[in-house]
Design an enzyme around this catalytic site. Structure first.
Site, PDB file in Angstrom:
ATOM      1  N   LYS A 157       0.822  -1.210   0.000  1.00 16.90           N
ATOM      2  CA  LYS A 157       0.000   0.000   0.000  1.00 16.90           C
ATOM      3  C   LYS A 157       0.861   1.267   0.000  1.00 16.90           C
ATOM      4  O   LYS A 157       1.899   1.338   0.659  1.00 16.90           O
ATOM      5  CB  LYS A 157      -0.898   0.027   1.247  1.00 16.90           C
ATOM      6  CG  LYS A 157      -1.997  -1.030   1.246  1.00 16.90           C
ATOM      7  CD  LYS A 157      -3.165  -0.572   0.407  1.00 16.90           C
ATOM      8  CE  LYS A 157      -4.338  -1.521   0.534  1.00 16.90           C
ATOM      9  NZ  LYS A 157      -5.519  -1.024  -0.145  1.00 16.90           N
ATOM     10  N   GLU A 209       3.457   6.145   5.836  1.00 18.63           N
ATOM     11  CA  GLU A 209       3.490   6.146   7.305  1.00 18.63           C
ATOM     12  C   GLU A 209       4.755   5.462   7.818  1.00 18.63           C
ATOM     13  O   GLU A 209       5.398   5.950   8.747  1.00 18.63           O
ATOM     14  CB  GLU A 209       2.247   5.441   7.846  1.00 18.63           C
ATOM     15  CG  GLU A 209       0.956   6.191   7.580  1.00 18.63           C
ATOM     16  CD  GLU A 209      -0.282   5.399   7.959  1.00 18.63           C
ATOM     17  OE1 GLU A 209      -1.397   5.936   7.775  1.00 18.63           O
ATOM     18  OE2 GLU A 209      -0.143   4.252   8.424  1.00 18.63           O
TER      19      GLU A 209
END
Length: 246
Positions: free
Chosen positions: A71, A77
């Site tokens: 992803k 992140e």
């Protein structure tokens, strides 16, 4: 705690059911959690909200799965959290969720070198281990009741905390002063407190009469004064002032 969140949970949307159960259990144990379904507000900017959560958290919890590694959002992140880990010594808490070391080595060798938990242990067991890290191994943790944040009030003798989780028995600072040695240190107000710390809080509450009268029943004041004296805080001594002890 110098940041408003104990833990930032980084996960793939496909793993949200597991992440949600983990987040709820962490909250039940008294941890402040940045978890997208809880933290994101309607109308807010997604990137701004995520960046704020990344900057405002003490620990980065990574729910590493085959979907996670593919992803773009999770890669972003992870990139931020990994840099914080290297540059700011921010601790990462990896959870292997359907992945093994060989898979991680082929994707991000740096992650496979960090001691991880496996999701097969279940969210409840994992949450307890994470809480133990955050609470620095303290056997007793003062957890906020859901209706308020009484950590400071607790140390003033004005409020109660729950013992270890939000269903735990209520106790105040005067109760804590009588706990056995095995209960110490007590994690409260975002740091471990020794027995001396707690007894000093009691001395302050008695000296400045900051406590709630309902917190200290008739006859208990003299008992608390005796405990304070045993630890070097003699409220009846000429010139005594607990402020000199910090």
């Amino acid at each position: 705690m110098t940041k408003p969140y104990h833990v930032f949970i980084s996960y793939a949307t496909e793993d949200e059911a597991y992440a949600n159960e983990l987040a709820r259990t962490l909250q039940w144990l008294g941890l402040s959690v940045w978890f997208a379904p809880i933290a994101l507000e309607i109308g807010g900017k997604l990137l701004d909200s995520i960046n704020a959560g990344l900057m405002a958290s003490q620990y980065g919890l990574l729910l590493l799965s085959p979907t996670y590694v593919s992803k773009k959002w999770t890669s972003y992140e992870l990139d931020v959290l990994h840099r914080q880990h290297i540059e700011e010594d921010k601790k990462l808490l990896p959870i292997w969720h359907g992945v093994d070391k060989a898979q991680l080595d082929s994707w991000n060798p740096g992650l496979s070198g960090i001691v991880a938990l496996r999701s097969t242990e279940g969210p409840s067991a994992i949450a307890k281990k994470i809480a133990n890290v955050v609470y620095q191994g303290c056997p007793v943790v003062g957890v906020d009741p859901s209706y308020e944040n009484p950590q400071w009030r607790f140390l003033q003798g004005r409020g109660e905390l729950y013992l270890n989780n939000r269903d735990g028995g209520a106790f105040n600072v005067f109760h804590a002063a009588t706990f056995p040695d095995s209960a110490y240190p007590i994690y409260v107000y975002e740091r471990p407190h020794s027995r001396r710390d707690i007894v000093l809080a009691v001395a302050n509450a008695l000296y400045y009469r900051s406590y709630d009268e309902l917190s200290l029943m008739d006859g208990d004041r003299e008992r608390m004064k005796a405990i304070c004296k045993q630890h070097g805080f003699d409220l009846d001594a000429p010139g005594f002032d607990p402020a000199i002890y910090g």
